[in-house]
Design an enzyme around this catalytic site. Structure first.
Site, PDB file in Angstrom:
ATOM      1  N   GLY A 265     -44.226   5.667   9.682  1.00  0.00           N
ATOM      2  CA  GLY A 265     -43.745   5.851   8.314  1.00  0.00           C
ATOM      3  C   GLY A 265     -42.626   4.873   8.042  1.00  0.00           C
ATOM      4  O   GLY A 265     -41.478   5.109   8.434  1.00  0.00           O
ATOM      5  N   LEU A 266     -42.951   3.762   7.402  1.00  0.00           N
ATOM      6  CA  LEU A 266     -41.991   2.669   7.232  1.00  0.00           C
ATOM      7  C   LEU A 266     -41.623   2.468   5.771  1.00  0.00           C
ATOM      8  O   LEU A 266     -41.541   1.355   5.270  1.00  0.00           O
ATOM      9  CB  LEU A 266     -42.568   1.380   7.830  1.00  0.00           C
ATOM     10  CG  LEU A 266     -42.999   1.480   9.292  1.00  0.00           C
ATOM     11  CD1 LEU A 266     -43.682   0.199   9.741  1.00  0.00           C
ATOM     12  CD2 LEU A 266     -41.816   1.811  10.192  1.00  0.00           C
TER      13      LEU A 266
ATOM     14  N   SER B  86     -30.087  13.136   6.428  1.00  0.00           N
ATOM     15  CA  SER B  86     -29.425  12.840   5.162  1.00  0.00           C
ATOM     16  C   SER B  86     -28.758  11.477   5.249  1.00  0.00           C
ATOM     17  O   SER B  86     -28.293  11.068   6.312  1.00  0.00           O
ATOM     18  CB  SER B  86     -28.381  13.922   4.840  1.00  0.00           C
ATOM     19  OG  SER B  86     -27.757  13.666   3.607  1.00  0.00           O
TER      20      SER B  86
ATOM     21  N   LYS C 140     -30.892  21.494   6.787  1.00  0.00           N
ATOM     22  CA  LYS C 140     -31.055  20.450   5.774  1.00  0.00           C
ATOM     23  C   LYS C 140     -31.478  21.050   4.430  1.00  0.00           C
ATOM     24  O   LYS C 140     -31.070  20.569   3.358  1.00  0.00           O
ATOM     25  CB  LYS C 140     -32.096  19.435   6.236  1.00  0.00           C
ATOM     26  CG  LYS C 140     -32.389  18.311   5.227  1.00  0.00           C
ATOM     27  CD  LYS C 140     -31.156  17.514   4.857  1.00  0.00           C
ATOM     28  CE  LYS C 140     -31.463  16.178   4.216  1.00  0.00           C
ATOM     29  NZ  LYS C 140     -32.371  16.206   3.081  1.00  0.00           N
TER      30      LYS C 140
ATOM     31  N   HIS D   6     -28.378  22.397   2.939  1.00  0.00           N
ATOM     32  CA  HIS D   6     -27.605  21.199   2.562  1.00  0.00           C
ATOM     33  C   HIS D   6     -28.045  20.701   1.186  1.00  0.00           C
ATOM     34  O   HIS D   6     -27.222  20.406   0.320  1.00  0.00           O
ATOM     35  CB  HIS D   6     -27.815  20.134   3.640  1.00  0.00           C
ATOM     36  CG  HIS D   6     -27.440  18.735   3.263  1.00  0.00           C
ATOM     37  ND1 HIS D   6     -28.209  17.942   2.420  1.00  0.00           N
ATOM     38  CD2 HIS D   6     -26.395  17.957   3.640  1.00  0.00           C
ATOM     39  CE1 HIS D   6     -27.649  16.760   2.276  1.00  0.00           C
ATOM     40  NE2 HIS D   6     -26.546  16.740   3.008  1.00  0.00           N
ATOM     41  N   ASN D   7     -29.362  20.620   0.968  1.00  0.00           N
ATOM     42  CA  ASN D   7     -29.869  20.132  -0.306  1.00  0.00           C
ATOM     43  C   ASN D   7     -29.614  21.114  -1.439  1.00  0.00           C
ATOM     44  O   ASN D   7     -29.377  20.710  -2.580  1.00  0.00           O
ATOM     45  CB  ASN D   7     -31.355  19.820  -0.202  1.00  0.00           C
ATOM     46  CG  ASN D   7     -31.614  18.485   0.470  1.00  0.00           C
ATOM     47  OD1 ASN D   7     -30.805  18.014   1.265  1.00  0.00           O
ATOM     48  ND2 ASN D   7     -32.735  17.876   0.163  1.00  0.00           N
TER      49      ASN D   7
ATOM     50  N   GLU E  39     -26.154  20.535  -2.413  1.00  0.00           N
ATOM     51  CA  GLU E  39     -26.139  19.249  -3.129  1.00  0.00           C
ATOM     52  C   GLU E  39     -26.498  19.445  -4.602  1.00  0.00           C
ATOM     53  O   GLU E  39     -25.868  18.864  -5.491  1.00  0.00           O
ATOM     54  CB  GLU E  39     -27.128  18.309  -2.453  1.00  0.00           C
ATOM     55  CG  GLU E  39     -27.288  16.945  -3.072  1.00  0.00           C
ATOM     56  CD  GLU E  39     -28.384  16.161  -2.375  1.00  0.00           C
ATOM     57  OE1 GLU E  39     -29.433  15.924  -3.001  1.00  0.00           O
ATOM     58  OE2 GLU E  39     -28.196  15.813  -1.191  1.00  0.00           O
ATOM     59  N   TYR E  40     -27.514  20.280  -4.873  1.00  0.00           N
ATOM     60  CA  TYR E  40     -27.907  20.558  -6.261  1.00  0.00           C
ATOM     61  C   TYR E  40     -26.726  21.118  -7.047  1.00  0.00           C
ATOM     62  O   TYR E  40     -26.479  20.718  -8.191  1.00  0.00           O
ATOM     63  CB  TYR E  40     -29.055  21.576  -6.299  1.00  0.00           C
ATOM     64  CG  TYR E  40     -30.435  21.027  -6.048  1.00  0.00           C
ATOM     65  CD1 TYR E  40     -30.658  19.993  -5.146  1.00  0.00           C
ATOM     66  CD2 TYR E  40     -31.541  21.570  -6.690  1.00  0.00           C
ATOM     67  CE1 TYR E  40     -31.935  19.513  -4.905  1.00  0.00           C
ATOM     68  CE2 TYR E  40     -32.817  21.101  -6.457  1.00  0.00           C
ATOM     69  CZ  TYR E  40     -33.010  20.073  -5.557  1.00  0.00           C
ATOM     70  OH  TYR E  40     -34.273  19.601  -5.319  1.00  0.00           O
TER      71      TYR E  40
END
Length: 303
Positions: free
Chosen positions: A7-8, A123, A175, A178-179, A182-183
C-alpha cells in the site's frame, strides 16, 4: 531491519521514505502499476516486488509485512499473503483505520495459524514523513519486540510518540477514540472562528488571532497551526466548500459510547455537525421556522 510495505499511497510511501532514511530495507508492493518501481528508483534499500510471492521470498524470517491499505481490503490482503506463503512466526501489521472489532477477529484467526497480528493506530498524515508518526499498537509482546526497530524509526523519536497499548484490537481502539476527540476539537475551533468572523463591527483579523493563539495560549495545538496556515493563504477560505466528510472512526467512537453507556455529548455533536454540513437545504431548519412562525409570529426568510 528488513520488512515489506503493501500500500504505497501518501502515507504508505512516506513511511517507506522515513524507514529508508534510517537504513531499513523495504520490499515494496502496490496494486497500482509503477508505484513500487518509482520508490525503488527514488530511494536506496528499496526493492519493488511484482507479486506477493516475490515479496515474501525476499524477506528474512520472521517475515514482517506492514499493510497500509483501505480497511475494506485488509481481509483480502491477509488471505492473499497466507496463500502466497506467509507462515507461523511471521508478522502482519495493519496500519490503516480498521474497526477494532475486525482487528480482534483477524488476530484470532491468524493466531490459529501461528501468525502474529499487530494493529497499529497511525496518526500523523502527510506530516509524518518529517515529524514522525504517532503509533498506538495492539498485539503480543513477542510481535512488538520483532517490529520495534521499525517503530522507533517511524515515531517522532525512538522513545516517544509510540507505545504498546494492549492486546490485539487495542491499537485501533485507541486510534478510534483519538479520532473522536479530534472531531470535537476541530468543531470547537470551527465554531469559535465562525463566531469571531461574524462580529463585523470589530473587524477582527482571523489570521492575526490564530497566530496570537499559537504562542502561550491554552488552546494552541497543531490543529490551530493548520488553521493559521490556511488563513494566511486565503482569509475568507473562498476556495473551500463547507461540506465535511467523515472517515468512519468518528461513527465507531459514538457507537462504542452507546454500547458502553458512556456519555460523549461533544464527540457525538461534532459528528452530527459533519452530517449537517452535507445538506444543501435543511428540512429540519424549515420545520423550526414553521414552528416559530406559528407560535410567535416570527418573521422568517423565504427561500
Amino acid at each position: 531491519m528488513k520488512l515489506a510495505m503493501i500500500g504505497l499511497g501518501k502515507m504508505g510511501a512516506n513511511m517507506v521514505r522515513r524507514l529508508s532514511r534510517d537504513g531499513h530495507e523495504i520490499v515494496a508492493y502496490d496494486v497500482a502499476e509503477n508505484a513500487a518501481a518509482n520508490l525503488q528508483n527514488e530511494l536506496s534499500g528499496i526493492s519493488a516486488a511484482g507479486t506477493l510471492e516475490e515479496l515474501i521470498e525476499n524477506l528474512p524470517s520472521p517475515k514482517v509485512v506492514w499493510l497500509m491499505v483501505p480497511h475494506t481490503f485488509v481481509d483480502e490482503a491477509i488471505s492473499d499473503l497466507l496463500s502466497a506463503g506467509l507462515n507461523s512466526g511471521d508478522v502482519i501489521i495493519d496500519g490503516g483505520n480498521s474497526n477494532y472489532k475486525q482487528s480482534q477477529q483477524r488476530g484470532e484467526m491468524l493466531q490459529q495459524q501461528g501468525v502474529h497480528f499487530v494493529d497499529s493506530g497511525t496518526s500523523g498524515g502527510v506530516w509524518g514523513l518529517e515529524n514522525g508518526y504517532s503509533l498506538m499498537l495492539g498485539g503480543s509482546n513477542e510481535a512488538i519486540a520483532i517490529i520495534e526497530p521499525a517503530l522507533k524509526t517511524l515515531a517522532p523519536s525512538a522513545d516517544s510518540g509510540w507505545g504498546h497499548v494492549g492486546p490485539v484490537g487495542a491499537g485501533h481502539y485507541v486510534k478510534m477514540v483519538h479520532n473522536g476527540i479530534e472531531y470535537g476539537m476541530m468543531q470547537a475551533y470551527a465554531e469559535g472562528f465562525e463566531l469571531m468572523h461574524s462580529k463585523q463591527e470589530m473587524d477582527l483579523d482571523m489570521h492575526q488571532i490564530s497566530r496570537i493563539w499559537q504562542h502561550g495560549s491554552v488552546v494552541r495545538s497543531w490543529l490551530l497551526d493548520l488553521i493559521a496556515d490556511a488563513l494566511e493563504q486565503d482569509i475568507e477560505m473562498s476556495e473551500l466548500s463547507d461540506y465535511v466528510d467523515d472517515s468512519g472512526e468518528g461513527r465507531w467512537t459514538i457507537q462504542d459510547s452507546i454500547e458502553n453507556a458512556v456519555p460523549t455529548p461533544v464527540l457525538s455533536l461534532a459528528l452530527q455537525m459533519r452530517f449537517r454540513s452535507r445538506q444543501d437545504s435543511s428540512y429540519a431548519g424549515k420545520v423550526l421556522n414553521a414552528m416559530r412562525a406559528g407560535f410567535g409570529g416570527h418573521a422568517i426568510k423565504t427561500k
